[in-house]
Design a protein around this motif. Structure first.
Motif, mmCIF file in Angstrom:
data_model
loop_
_atom_site.group_PDB
_atom_site.id
_atom_site.type_symbol
_atom_site.label_atom_id
_atom_site.label_comp_id
_atom_site.label_asym_id
_atom_site.label_seq_id
_atom_site.Cartn_x
_atom_site.Cartn_y
_atom_site.Cartn_z
ATOM 1 N N TYR A 68 -0.154 7.900 7.753
ATOM 2 C CA TYR A 68 -0.900 7.956 6.497
ATOM 3 C C TYR A 68 -0.894 6.597 5.795
ATOM 4 O O TYR A 68 -1.853 6.230 5.120
ATOM 5 C CB TYR A 68 -0.302 9.031 5.594
ATOM 6 N N SER A 69 0.198 5.857 5.961
ATOM 7 C CA SER A 69 0.306 4.554 5.307
ATOM 8 C C SER A 69 -0.756 3.586 5.820
ATOM 9 O O SER A 69 -1.257 2.751 5.062
ATOM 10 C CB SER A 69 1.701 3.965 5.512
ATOM 11 N N TYR A 70 -1.119 3.671 7.104
ATOM 12 C CA TYR A 70 -2.162 2.797 7.633
ATOM 13 C C TYR A 70 -3.505 3.106 6.974
ATOM 14 O O TYR A 70 -4.280 2.203 6.667
ATOM 15 C CB TYR A 70 -2.287 2.960 9.148
ATOM 16 N N TRP A 71 -3.763 4.376 6.793
ATOM 17 C CA TRP A 71 -5.024 4.781 6.154
ATOM 18 C C TRP A 71 -5.078 4.274 4.718
ATOM 19 O O TRP A 71 -6.103 3.772 4.258
ATOM 20 C CB TRP A 71 -5.140 6.295 6.208
ATOM 21 N N MET A 72 -3.962 4.385 3.985
ATOM 22 C CA MET A 72 -3.910 3.902 2.607
ATOM 23 C C MET A 72 -4.066 2.387 2.566
ATOM 24 O O MET A 72 -4.702 1.844 1.652
ATOM 25 C CB MET A 72 -2.586 4.316 1.957
ATOM 26 N N ARG A 73 -3.502 1.706 3.555
ATOM 27 C CA ARG A 73 -3.620 0.246 3.580
ATOM 28 C C ARG A 73 -5.061 -0.180 3.806
ATOM 29 O O ARG A 73 -5.546 -1.129 3.190
ATOM 30 C CB ARG A 73 -2.710 -0.309 4.666
ATOM 31 N N GLU A 74 -5.753 0.520 4.710
ATOM 32 C CA GLU A 74 -7.151 0.181 4.968
ATOM 33 C C GLU A 74 -8.012 0.396 3.730
ATOM 34 O O GLU A 74 -8.983 -0.326 3.503
ATOM 35 C CB GLU A 74 -7.687 1.025 6.130
ATOM 36 N N LYS A 75 -7.671 1.396 2.920
ATOM 37 C CA LYS A 75 -8.436 1.682 1.709
ATOM 38 C C LYS A 75 -8.045 0.763 0.551
ATOM 39 O O LYS A 75 -8.752 0.713 -0.457
ATOM 40 C CB LYS A 75 -8.241 3.138 1.289
ATOM 41 N N GLY A 76 -6.917 0.047 0.697
ATOM 42 C CA GLY A 76 -6.495 -0.868 -0.355
ATOM 43 C C GLY A 76 -5.980 -0.169 -1.597
ATOM 44 O O GLY A 76 -6.167 -0.651 -2.715
ATOM 45 N N ILE A 77 -5.326 0.975 -1.411
ATOM 46 C CA ILE A 77 -4.808 1.740 -2.545
ATOM 47 C C ILE A 77 -3.493 1.146 -3.014
ATOM 48 O O ILE A 77 -2.611 0.827 -2.214
ATOM 49 C CB ILE A 77 -4.613 3.211 -2.157
ATOM 50 N N GLY A 78 -3.352 1.000 -4.314
ATOM 51 C CA GLY A 78 -2.103 0.516 -4.882
ATOM 52 C C GLY A 78 -1.789 -0.902 -4.439
ATOM 53 O O GLY A 78 -2.650 -1.786 -4.402
ATOM 54 N N MET A 79 -0.527 -1.144 -4.088
ATOM 55 C CA MET A 79 -0.119 -2.473 -3.659
ATOM 56 C C MET A 79 -0.709 -2.839 -2.307
ATOM 57 O O MET A 79 -0.634 -3.999 -1.898
ATOM 58 C CB MET A 79 1.411 -2.554 -3.585
ATOM 59 N N ALA A 80 -1.295 -1.876 -1.598
ATOM 60 C CA ALA A 80 -1.942 -2.185 -0.323
ATOM 61 C C ALA A 80 -3.170 -3.066 -0.508
ATOM 62 O O ALA A 80 -3.659 -3.651 0.446
ATOM 63 C CB ALA A 80 -2.344 -0.898 0.401
ATOM 64 N N GLY A 81 -3.665 -3.166 -1.740
ATOM 65 C CA GLY A 81 -4.815 -4.013 -1.998
ATOM 66 C C GLY A 81 -4.548 -5.486 -1.741
ATOM 67 O O GLY A 81 -5.481 -6.266 -1.540
ATOM 68 N N GLY A 82 -3.285 -5.891 -1.715
ATOM 69 C CA GLY A 82 -2.964 -7.297 -1.494
ATOM 70 C C GLY A 82 -2.408 -7.586 -0.120
ATOM 71 O O GLY A 82 -1.970 -8.703 0.143
ATOM 72 N N THR A 83 -2.419 -6.598 0.778
ATOM 73 C CA THR A 83 -1.828 -6.800 2.094
ATOM 74 C C THR A 83 -2.857 -7.090 3.165
ATOM 75 O O THR A 83 -2.491 -7.505 4.258
ATOM 76 C CB THR A 83 -1.027 -5.558 2.519
ATOM 77 N N GLY A 84 -4.120 -6.854 2.900
ATOM 78 C CA GLY A 84 -5.147 -7.071 3.911
ATOM 79 C C GLY A 84 -5.259 -5.885 4.836
ATOM 80 O O GLY A 84 -4.487 -4.937 4.771
ATOM 81 N N PRO A 85 -6.257 -5.916 5.735
ATOM 82 C CA PRO A 85 -6.455 -4.790 6.649
ATOM 83 C C PRO A 85 -5.287 -4.622 7.598
ATOM 84 O O PRO A 85 -4.542 -5.560 7.865
ATOM 85 C CB PRO A 85 -7.739 -5.163 7.397
ATOM 86 N N ALA A 86 -5.147 -3.409 8.115
ATOM 87 C CA ALA A 86 -4.025 -3.111 8.988
ATOM 88 C C ALA A 86 -4.064 -3.919 10.275
ATOM 89 O O ALA A 86 -3.045 -4.147 10.903
ATOM 90 C CB ALA A 86 -3.995 -1.614 9.314
ATOM 91 N N GLY A 87 -5.245 -4.352 10.687
ATOM 92 C CA GLY A 87 -5.350 -5.114 11.919
ATOM 93 C C GLY A 87 -4.985 -6.580 11.761
ATOM 94 O O GLY A 87 -4.828 -7.284 12.745
ATOM 95 N N GLY A 88 -4.867 -7.076 10.515
ATOM 96 C CA GLY A 88 -4.573 -8.485 10.301
ATOM 97 C C GLY A 88 -3.132 -8.702 9.896
ATOM 98 O O GLY A 88 -2.318 -7.785 9.865
ATOM 99 N N GLU A 89 -2.833 -9.945 9.588
ATOM 100 C CA GLU A 89 -1.484 -10.284 9.169
ATOM 101 C C GLU A 89 -1.224 -9.772 7.755
ATOM 102 O O GLU A 89 -2.071 -9.877 6.871
ATOM 103 C CB GLU A 89 -1.279 -11.804 9.212
ATOM 104 N N ALA A 90 -0.046 -9.221 7.556
ATOM 105 C CA ALA A 90 0.318 -8.703 6.238
ATOM 106 C C ALA A 90 0.593 -9.857 5.284
ATOM 107 O O ALA A 90 1.209 -10.858 5.654
ATOM 108 C CB ALA A 90 1.538 -7.800 6.345
#
Length: 213
Positions: free
Chosen positions: A48-70
């Motif tokens: 589920y965390s990968y899906w949230m990261r792809e959507k840029g929810i919360g602090m995931a907005g500053g991490t970039g897509p799951a396929g790239g470098e964090a």
């Protein structure tokens, strides 16, 4: 249908174990497993965390897509930060509740259809015949066209689950490889770092390669 629905609801609220003649008590573990892993299941919930990261929810907005470098992302000490946190929490609560209610509704509908259509005819979904037997849900009203439509929808669900699994496992494998590479790099730096011996003196420590030689 009204009587069937009433019996179904009463059976959910107050189960009558004496009349459950088609249920084998040896299948209790299978039933509990099916209930626990309804939908994508507990294993896929980890992704589920990968899906949230792809959507840029919360602090995931500053991490970039799951396929790239964090990229590093730390909460900023700003006056509006608490309001944003409450908004993220409200979003996650609504999204999770929607998934729970949706899965519960579809599961109960499947159980009701099985109770009203399959059970009177003695049809029991089993192994690879699950979708074939469940296609009687649509066939009861629309005949062979309904049966074919159900099988097409079931195939789409299976394909969706397969694609989600492939994508998630690939992301997990890539993240694991990066983590192991990072640990290995830190370990090499630690091994090559000079080791202090005594006050004010530093004696270099041989690297792992030199030790092996």
């Amino acid at each position: 249908m009204g009587a069937t629905l009433g019996d179904f609801v009463r059976g959910i609220v107050v189960p009558d174990f004496d009349t459950m003649r088609t249920f084998d008590r040896d299948d209790a573990s299978k039933l509990l497993t099916a209930v626990a892993f309804a939908g994508l299941g507990g294993f896929w919930t980890l992704f589920y965390s990968y899906w949230m990261r792809e959507k840029g929810i919360g602090m995931a907005g500053g991490t970039g897509p799951a396929g790239g470098e964090a990229q590093p992302a730390l909460p900023a000490s700003e006056p509006e930060a608490p309001a944003r946190l409450r908004a993220w929490h409200r979003y996650l609560s609504i999204e999770s509740l929607t998934g729970i209610i949706g899965n519960l509704f579809t599961t109960l509908m499947s159980c009701l259809l099985a109770y009203a259509i399959l059970r009177p005819r003695g049809l029991m979904p089993d192994q690879f015949d699950i979708a074939v037997v469940q296609s009687e849900f649509f066939a009861a009203s629309w005949g062979n066209a309904g049966r074919l439509l159900f099988l097409v929808i079931a195939g789409a669900f299976l394909a969706d689950t397969w694609l989600a699994t492939v994508d998630s496992v690939a992301h997990a494998s890539r993240c694991g490889e990066r983590a192991l590479a990072s640990f290995a790099k830190q370990d090499r730096v630690r091994r090559d770092r000079p080791l202090l011996r005594g006050p004010g003196r530093a004696q270099p420590r041989l690297s792992a390669r030199a030790d092996a030689a």
